[in-house]
Write an enzyme that holds these catalytic residues in place. Sequence first.
Site, PDB file in Angstrom:
ATOM      1  N   GLY A 195     -69.691 -38.728  21.257  1.00 39.36           N
ATOM      2  CA  GLY A 195     -68.995 -38.694  22.525  1.00 39.36           C
ATOM      3  C   GLY A 195     -69.617 -37.720  23.502  1.00 39.36           C
ATOM      4  O   GLY A 195     -70.724 -37.221  23.312  1.00 39.36           O
ATOM      5  N   LYS A 211     -64.742 -35.867  24.265  1.00 41.95           N
ATOM      6  CA  LYS A 211     -64.091 -37.180  24.321  1.00 41.95           C
ATOM      7  C   LYS A 211     -64.892 -38.151  23.466  1.00 41.95           C
ATOM      8  O   LYS A 211     -66.068 -38.397  23.724  1.00 41.95           O
ATOM      9  CB  LYS A 211     -64.028 -37.681  25.769  1.00 41.95           C
ATOM     10  CG  LYS A 211     -63.317 -39.024  25.921  1.00 41.95           C
ATOM     11  CD  LYS A 211     -63.269 -39.478  27.366  1.00 41.95           C
ATOM     12  CE  LYS A 211     -64.639 -39.928  27.857  1.00 41.95           C
ATOM     13  NZ  LYS A 211     -64.585 -40.581  29.179  1.00 41.95           N
ATOM     14  N   ASP A 308     -75.317 -31.834   8.840  1.00 43.40           N
ATOM     15  CA  ASP A 308     -76.011 -32.097  10.105  1.00 43.40           C
ATOM     16  C   ASP A 308     -76.357 -30.775  10.787  1.00 43.40           C
ATOM     17  O   ASP A 308     -76.101 -30.582  11.973  1.00 43.40           O
ATOM     18  CB  ASP A 308     -75.146 -32.968  11.013  1.00 43.40           C
ATOM     19  CG  ASP A 308     -75.980 -33.688  12.085  1.00 43.40           C
ATOM     20  OD1 ASP A 308     -77.210 -33.760  11.922  1.00 43.40           O
ATOM     21  OD2 ASP A 308     -75.394 -34.172  13.065  1.00 43.40           O
ATOM     22  N   ALA A 312     -79.030 -28.178  17.929  1.00 44.60           N
ATOM     23  CA  ALA A 312     -78.069 -28.716  18.894  1.00 44.60           C
ATOM     24  C   ALA A 312     -76.639 -28.452  18.451  1.00 44.60           C
ATOM     25  O   ALA A 312     -75.722 -28.458  19.278  1.00 44.60           O
ATOM     26  CB  ALA A 312     -78.293 -30.214  19.086  1.00 44.60           C
ATOM     27  N   ASN A 313     -76.422 -28.219  17.150  1.00 43.17           N
ATOM     28  CA  ASN A 313     -75.084 -27.953  16.621  1.00 43.17           C
ATOM     29  C   ASN A 313     -74.845 -26.466  16.382  1.00 43.17           C
ATOM     30  O   ASN A 313     -73.856 -26.095  15.746  1.00 43.17           O
ATOM     31  CB  ASN A 313     -74.863 -28.724  15.313  1.00 43.17           C
ATOM     32  CG  ASN A 313     -74.628 -30.201  15.553  1.00 43.17           C
ATOM     33  OD1 ASN A 313     -74.268 -30.606  16.653  1.00 43.17           O
ATOM     34  ND2 ASN A 313     -74.834 -31.006  14.538  1.00 43.17           N
TER      35      ASN A 313
END
Length: 465
Positions: A195, A211, A308, A312-313
């Site tokens: 999302g 979202k 994961d 980016a995380n």
Amino acid sequence: MNNSVTSASYIRNLSYSLRRRLSDFLDPQDRWMEVLTSIRKPSGEPRYSQLHVRRFEGLAAQGKSPTVELLVDWGTTNSTVGELVCILKSCKLLAAASLLLPEQGAVSQETQETQRASPAVDTKSRLPTRLLEETKTRAPPEVSVLPSHIPQELSGELTTGFSSFLYNELMEITGNFDDRPISDGGSRLGEGGFGTVYKGLLHDRPVAVKKLNPMDDISLDELQVQFNQEIQALRVLKHENLVDMVGFSCDGQHPCLVYALMVNGSLLDRLACLEGSPPLSWRQRSLIAEGTARGLEYLHGNHHVHRDVKSANILLDENLVAKISDFGLTRASAKRTSTTMMTERIVGTRAYMAPEALRGEITPRSDVFSFGVVLLEILSGQRPADEEREPQFLMEMRHDIDDEDEELTFEDFLDKKMSDWEPSQVESVYSLAGSCLHDRKNRRPVIEQVLMELKGVVKSISLNS
């Protein structure tokens, strides 16, 4: 189709036209990869390694068919069409199996088109997991619509500690989910695997609203499982180096998750100095690496595997404290141990995936492998994958550095934007990254050992300063 093809036919004898027709089913969405990871040697070991996977991916980048090349390679053995059909059926690629041996089950044209459109290797799958010694579980039934109420599995204690927001309230604080970037006066902070993330102000508190959006390659039930999994994981997992969830909404068109806003965004963006942000110093990078390792140590100590781990995380707060995010893939051991589990489908982000992850194994050592790639990003400032770079995957660049015949040196590899680094410190982290990236999982350090090494580096930096 060739009626002379039987179960006993050798794959190497298949006509080129038949191989090309198979590629129509297996090339889209990289479905050939699921077949590849199912091929075994006579000893039962996987025939193809992670290096093979990257080689076939490289062929795809050259405009060649990975499926055709895989069949040519596998065909050098005495493998048969019957073996291939068994693998195709186990991967639920029935249309492709019917192309070879139609008598083993006719498949309608509608089913064939569906299989062409749906991925067999899903980088964001949410199917159930099982322990190796347990029986195979079935996937949850399909749902036709997203729930307009709190689902039963989220009732009671699972939502304790979280606020339930109205969808209209989240629309209001995000400017009706304004898709313009923040820099253009909108609300969009970025895109996630499931999302879009928006900035909002909730009771004078800055928040990030994710979202969840249905996508072509993600079914509604997978979207719901991701939503439920994120809430369930963050209900029980609380740590300084994990992202803070504020609440959720599931009464509107899209399920939403609300988090405390991380004003410095992701490590990936900060290493790239996006939006004119200043380069991260060596000290800042080392503290971020240590904080991430602390978060992973907490997860593994509580018998969870993130699955994961990537830059980016890894989000950064106002003090650049690392916060691990995105727990939709996280899995807890059913027996509260570190037992290796298996998943029905391959998930994760390829540029970070350990060899065993390509076989569907779920183990804490896979998180350690992925963290090894993050360490290389911290050292080099380069992206984990780049189609215009040779090699494309950052994890493979260390082979060129370690090869005296190659021109790339360790000094060339280091980020030129990085200041205040000491040779012994960066070399220690580089060596640690190499240990994390060992192809054999049992040769990798556990996260406690990784954290200990990084603590030593941070201590050394503090003493020098």
